[in-house]
Design a protein around this motif. Structure first.
Motif, PDB file in Angstrom:
ATOM      1  N   ARG A 162       5.155  12.310  -6.259  1.00 44.29           N
ATOM      2  CA  ARG A 162       5.702  13.552  -6.798  1.00 44.29           C
ATOM      3  C   ARG A 162       4.690  14.126  -7.775  1.00 44.29           C
ATOM      4  N   PRO A 163       4.772  15.436  -8.066  1.00 43.54           N
ATOM      5  CA  PRO A 163       3.802  16.031  -8.998  1.00 43.54           C
ATOM      6  C   PRO A 163       3.725  15.286 -10.331  1.00 43.54           C
ATOM      7  N   GLU A 164       4.897  14.863 -10.867  1.00 47.56           N
ATOM      8  CA  GLU A 164       4.861  14.159 -12.161  1.00 47.56           C
ATOM      9  C   GLU A 164       4.062  12.864 -12.045  1.00 47.56           C
ATOM     10  N   LYS A 165       4.155  12.247 -10.860  1.00 43.51           N
ATOM     11  CA  LYS A 165       3.438  10.983 -10.678  1.00 43.51           C
ATOM     12  C   LYS A 165       1.933  11.218 -10.638  1.00 43.51           C
ATOM     13  N   ILE A 166       1.537  12.338 -10.042  1.00 47.30           N
ATOM     14  CA  ILE A 166       0.102  12.646 -10.017  1.00 47.30           C
ATOM     15  C   ILE A 166      -0.402  12.856 -11.445  1.00 47.30           C
ATOM     16  N   VAL A 167       0.410  13.524 -12.269  1.00 44.28           N
ATOM     17  CA  VAL A 167       0.007  13.719 -13.666  1.00 44.28           C
ATOM     18  C   VAL A 167      -0.125  12.378 -14.371  1.00 44.28           C
ATOM     19  N   LYS A 168       0.793  11.467 -14.089  1.00 46.13           N
ATOM     20  CA  LYS A 168       0.721  10.148 -14.734  1.00 46.13           C
ATOM     21  C   LYS A 168      -0.543   9.404 -14.284  1.00 46.13           C
ATOM     22  N   THR A 169      -0.852   9.510 -12.989  1.00 40.96           N
ATOM     23  CA  THR A 169      -2.079   8.892 -12.494  1.00 40.96           C
ATOM     24  C   THR A 169      -3.281   9.476 -13.234  1.00 40.96           C
ATOM     25  N   MET A 170      -3.242  10.791 -13.447  1.00 36.71           N
ATOM     26  CA  MET A 170      -4.308  11.466 -14.165  1.00 36.71           C
ATOM     27  C   MET A 170      -4.449  10.922 -15.585  1.00 36.71           C
ATOM     28  N   LEU A 171      -3.288  10.707 -16.236  1.00 32.33           N
ATOM     29  CA  LEU A 171      -3.302  10.199 -17.617  1.00 32.33           C
ATOM     30  C   LEU A 171      -3.893   8.794 -17.689  1.00 32.33           C
ATOM     31  N   ILE A 172      -3.780   8.053 -16.589  1.00 30.88           N
ATOM     32  CA  ILE A 172      -4.384   6.722 -16.559  1.00 30.88           C
ATOM     33  C   ILE A 172      -5.866   6.830 -16.208  1.00 30.88           C
ATOM     34  N   PHE A 173      -6.175   7.783 -15.323  1.00 30.02           N
ATOM     35  CA  PHE A 173      -7.563   7.964 -14.886  1.00 30.02           C
ATOM     36  C   PHE A 173      -8.474   8.361 -16.048  1.00 30.02           C
ATOM     37  N   ILE A 207       0.840  -1.203   0.000  1.00 31.96           N
ATOM     38  CA  ILE A 207       0.000   0.000   0.000  1.00 31.96           C
ATOM     39  C   ILE A 207       0.874   1.251   0.000  1.00 31.96           C
ATOM     40  N   ARG A 208       1.930   1.237   0.821  1.00 29.25           N
ATOM     41  CA  ARG A 208       2.810   2.409   0.889  1.00 29.25           C
ATOM     42  C   ARG A 208       3.462   2.649  -0.473  1.00 29.25           C
ATOM     43  N   SER A 209       3.893   1.566  -1.090  1.00 24.93           N
ATOM     44  CA  SER A 209       4.567   1.672  -2.376  1.00 24.93           C
ATOM     45  C   SER A 209       3.607   2.183  -3.460  1.00 24.93           C
ATOM     46  N   ILE A 210       2.379   1.690  -3.430  1.00 29.67           N
ATOM     47  CA  ILE A 210       1.389   2.137  -4.412  1.00 29.67           C
ATOM     48  C   ILE A 210       1.091   3.615  -4.214  1.00 29.67           C
ATOM     49  N   PHE A 211       0.892   4.012  -2.980  1.00 25.54           N
ATOM     50  CA  PHE A 211       0.548   5.404  -2.698  1.00 25.54           C
ATOM     51  C   PHE A 211       1.667   6.326  -3.169  1.00 25.54           C
ATOM     52  N   ASP A 212       2.880   5.912  -2.865  1.00 22.40           N
ATOM     53  CA  ASP A 212       4.025   6.710  -3.267  1.00 22.40           C
ATOM     54  C   ASP A 212       4.144   6.773  -4.791  1.00 22.40           C
ATOM     55  N   GLY A 213       3.889   5.636  -5.439  1.00 22.60           N
ATOM     56  CA  GLY A 213       3.993   5.588  -6.889  1.00 22.60           C
ATOM     57  C   GLY A 213       2.921   6.404  -7.582  1.00 22.60           C
ATOM     58  N   ALA A 214       1.766   6.523  -6.944  1.00 22.13           N
ATOM     59  CA  ALA A 214       0.662   7.239  -7.586  1.00 22.13           C
ATOM     60  C   ALA A 214       0.695   8.730  -7.278  1.00 22.13           C
ATOM     61  N   PHE A 215       1.110   9.106  -6.059  1.00 18.71           N
ATOM     62  CA  PHE A 215       1.003  10.513  -5.655  1.00 18.71           C
ATOM     63  C   PHE A 215       2.302  11.108  -5.126  1.00 18.71           C
ATOM     64  N   THR A 233     -12.951   4.464 -10.173  1.00 19.04           N
ATOM     65  CA  THR A 233     -11.981   4.616 -11.257  1.00 19.04           C
ATOM     66  C   THR A 233     -10.724   5.288 -10.746  1.00 19.04           C
ATOM     67  N   PHE A 234     -10.921   6.291  -9.910  1.00 21.70           N
ATOM     68  CA  PHE A 234      -9.779   6.997  -9.330  1.00 21.70           C
ATOM     69  C   PHE A 234      -8.925   6.038  -8.501  1.00 21.70           C
ATOM     70  N   PHE A 235      -9.603   5.241  -7.687  1.00 18.72           N
ATOM     71  CA  PHE A 235      -8.928   4.252  -6.852  1.00 18.72           C
ATOM     72  C   PHE A 235      -8.158   3.250  -7.717  1.00 18.72           C
ATOM     73  N   PHE A 236      -8.837   2.752  -8.762  1.00 22.92           N
ATOM     74  CA  PHE A 236      -8.214   1.784  -9.672  1.00 22.92           C
ATOM     75  C   PHE A 236      -6.996   2.404 -10.368  1.00 22.92           C
ATOM     76  N   SER A 237      -7.171   3.660 -10.861  1.00 26.84           N
ATOM     77  CA  SER A 237      -6.067   4.289 -11.603  1.00 26.84           C
ATOM     78  C   SER A 237      -4.867   4.494 -10.701  1.00 26.84           C
ATOM     79  N   ALA A 238      -5.140   4.908  -9.445  1.00 28.11           N
ATOM     80  CA  ALA A 238      -4.033   5.111  -8.513  1.00 28.11           C
ATOM     81  C   ALA A 238      -3.294   3.799  -8.299  1.00 28.11           C
TER      82      ALA A 238
END
Lengths: 347, 317
Positions: free
Chosen positions: A48-59, A38-46, A293-298
């Motif tokens: 850094r700012p670039e990671k949030i953008v990537k999550t957005m691109l998947i969302f 869970i920690r690794s997923i959270f870190d990977g999804a949110f 969807t947000f949860f899945f994309s993250a």
């Protein structure tokens, strides 16, 4: 779905906790630590700012696929053909991206129009097979999915192959003029976000507050009884497939032009099937669908960290998502609901 | 050996898993249940068979375990449908994704490693018959089993009382119930037996036709098998013919690989447009009110009847 008896809100949270518990048990059984994952997923999804953008691109594409499926599921249709509709949208976008450049915005807007039309046509074909020839949409859709796969592989290896050598790694990168405009150095996909927001608003209005939504749901519940109320349910089947196909096609446009900037054989990313999981769990309601969807994309965005950090196979994410949806359906089945109801009554 | 005879033997041999799977799915669908999970079931059973046979050194045990897993998956689908009222398509779909990814996760250690081969069946004299001999009587036992299952399943479904009961439940579970049959029990039996054979089919991939294990080892074969069952018009013999035709297509694609790049990827998709065509023909001619008959040859290839209650749950009274 059909249990009328209302359960207190508390049972909803109990079900959520139970589902998360099942996911944790599966993680432990597969030899991983839930907290680390869970920690690794959270870190990977949110992280850094670039990671949030990537999550957005998947969302963005997954939310479009899920919205498309809300429409078709509301009409009682199993739109397994959604993967093909996404592929057709991507093919449409690529065709435009390779041909017209012009000023900023011109190509992306034409891409959206052409991609949505391609997706809508592919959806309509599935509806036509169903209405005219009584071909069940599961088999028709499955067939059309693979015909689309054949088409995309043919295009990538044939007419649209990379200059020099044809390869399954995809076409050439699109010319910059065809990319969707983004803002700031983070490349936030502004145009895509605006388009998706508009579609969400339109769908909320249409599905919940219009005659169209009502008739569509009536078609879904009982297509044959609708003759009594003087409307043709076949029209709503067509409409559902056209609208669903168009929105799925848009997901394909985003995949090609916003995410990859080229056409690749697996352009859909399996997001169509993922959308089916989302909508099965959300039971076709729009806001829960978007939250899920947000949860899945993250989880998908963060999942890419698992391999790097914990040396875990990336398939873990899909294993967790599908098993959570499965147990969510079990916890919400009429049998389990009845059982819960009886327990609550006794206490 | 003539090159043509060699191709014939290869087709019979390589089509073995597909034949098993389509026969298993035909039995399932005849009772009115769609086991949509084939894509996932094949992956997990192929892995089970290979992993067990590597770990125990006994491929027969691996084969049996794969059958067990296949029937367990089928059991989950049918119990969710009849006992919990969860749509069988939904469960099949979720299991497709779940089992497929689970096979990638659990199979990491088994990727491209050697393993024991399945025993061979070599019958003297008979194996010297041209074409038939080397393709049936001097082959892996799995090939023999698959060939035996085709007529057996046809006989069971079309000529026995139990087969008639299975078909009647697939057509109309209500009227079957009125005749004192328990449709839930029949569907459970047919689905689990079908799942067992599908599991054997998965095993036949990793122990024979596509020996070993790699990620997504049987990729797309599950969906292809679903298409072939329909192409077969829910008749095990025709479904098997469809499976062998598909095997032939694959061999042609392989031979043409050097001629035209991409053909190997596009040609395996042939069953899907054919599936749609078959469904159109079936619905157009077999169920039309004026009872238009298909012209002779077309009827053989595109006739057949979809079980009336296919995919629909049994309504509780």
């Amino acid at each position: 779905m059909n249990s009328i008896k209302k359960l207190p809100l508390g049972t909803f949270f109990i079900k959520v906790i139970l589902t998360l518990l099942v996911a944790s048990i599966i993680m432990v059984l597969l030899g991983t630590s839930p907290i680390e994952v869970i920690r690794s997923i959270f870190d990977g999804a949110f992280g850094r700012p670039e990671k949030i953008v990537k999550t957005m691109l998947i969302f963005l594409p997954i939310s479009l696929a899920s919205l498309a499926l809300i429409i078709t599921f509301s009409g009682g249709l199993w739109n397994i053909g959604i993967e093909g509709q996404i592929v057709l949208g991507a093919i449409g976008a690529t065709w435009v991206a390779k041909s017209f450049f012009g000023e900023t915005l011109v190509s992306p807007i034409i891409q959206v129009i052409v991609g949505m039309s391609f997706g809508a046509l592919w959806g309509l074909l599935c509806g036509y097979l169903k209405v005219k020839f009584n071909v069940h949409e599961i088999f028709g859709g499955l067939g059309l999915d693979f015909v689309a796969t054949g088409a995309i592989i043919y295009l990538i290896l044939g007419p649209w192959s990379r200059s020099g050598i044809a390869s399954t790694s995809g076409t050439d990168i699109f010319p910059k003029e065809s990319w969707f405009p983004t803002i700031s150095s983070l490349n936030i996909p502004a145009l895509s976000i605006i388009i998706v927001s508009i579609i969400i608003l339109i769908l909320i209005l249409f599905l919940s507050y219009s005659r169209f939504g009502l008739m569509l749901r009536a078609t879904g519940i009982n297509p044959s009884s609708t003759n009594k109320y003087k409307f043709n349910s076949n029209h709503y089947i067509y409409l559902a497939f056209i609208l669903g196909g168009a929105i799925a096609g848009l997901a394909g446009v985003f995949q090609a032009s916003v995410f990859y900037h080229k056409l690749v054989p697996s352009i859909s990313g399996g997001y169509g099937f993922l959308g089916i999981l989302v909508v099965l769990a959300s039971n076709r309601r729009i806001l829960p669908t978007l939250l899920l969807t947000f949860f899945f994309s993250a989880m998908i965005a963060g999942g890419s960290q698992l391999q790097l950090r914990l040396d875990l196979h990336s398939s873990l994410i899909s294993i967790l998502l599908s098993s959570m949806v499965f147990f969510w359906l079990i916890f919400n089945s009429s049998k389990v609901n009845d059982l819960l109801h009886r327990i609550i009554k006794r206490n | 050996m003539l090159p043509f005879e060699q191709s014939f033997i290869t087709i019979i041999s390589l089509s073995t898993p597909i034949v098993l799977v389509v026969v298993g799915e035909t039995i399932t669908e005849k009772s009115g249940v769609i086991n949509l999970s084939l894509e996932g079931t094949l992956l997990i059973t192929a892995l089970t068979a290979f992993a067990v046979s590597v770990m125990t050194g006994n491929p027969v045990l691996g084969f049996l375990c794969a059958g067990l897993v296949g029937s367990l998956v089928a059991l989950v689908i049918i119990l969710c449908d009849t006992k919990l009222g969860i749509n069988q398509i939904a469960v099949g779909f979720i299991l497709t994704i779940f089992l497929g990814k689970l096979s990638s996760f659990l199979g990491r250690e088994f990727v491209r490693i050697p393993g024991p081969y399945f025993p061979r069946l070599s019958i003297p004299i008979l194996k010297d018959i041209p074409y038939i001999g080397p393709s049936i009587f001097d082959q892996n036992i799995l090939v023999f089993i698959s060939l035996l299952l085709i007529p057996l399943t046809w006989f069971f479904l079309e000529k026995t009382r139990f087969g008639l009961i299975v078909r009647s439940v697939g057509e109309n579970p209500d009227s079957a119930q009125n005749r004192g049959i328990n449709p839930e029990k029949i569907r459970l039996l047919a689905t689990v037996i079908g799942g067992l054979i599908i599991g054997f089919g998965g095993a036949a991939f990793s122990l024979h036709a596509k020996f070993g294990w790699s990620e997504n080892h049987t990729g797309n074969y599950g969906w292809i098998c679903l298409a072939i069952v329909i192409f077969g018009g829910w008749n095990p013999v025709r479904a098997a013919i469809g499976a062998y035709s598909f095997g032939a297509f694959q061999l042609i694609a392989l031979k043409l690989q050097s001629v035209a790049l991409g053909l190997t990827q596009v040609l395996p998709l042939i069953p899907f447009p054919l599936m749609i065509l078959t469904l159109i023909f079936i619905q157009r001619f077999n169920r039309s009110k004026n009872n238009k008959e298909l012209p002779g040859l077309l009827k053989i290839f595109f006739g057949g009847q979809e079980p009336e209650s296919l995919g629909k749950p049994i309504e509780k009274k």
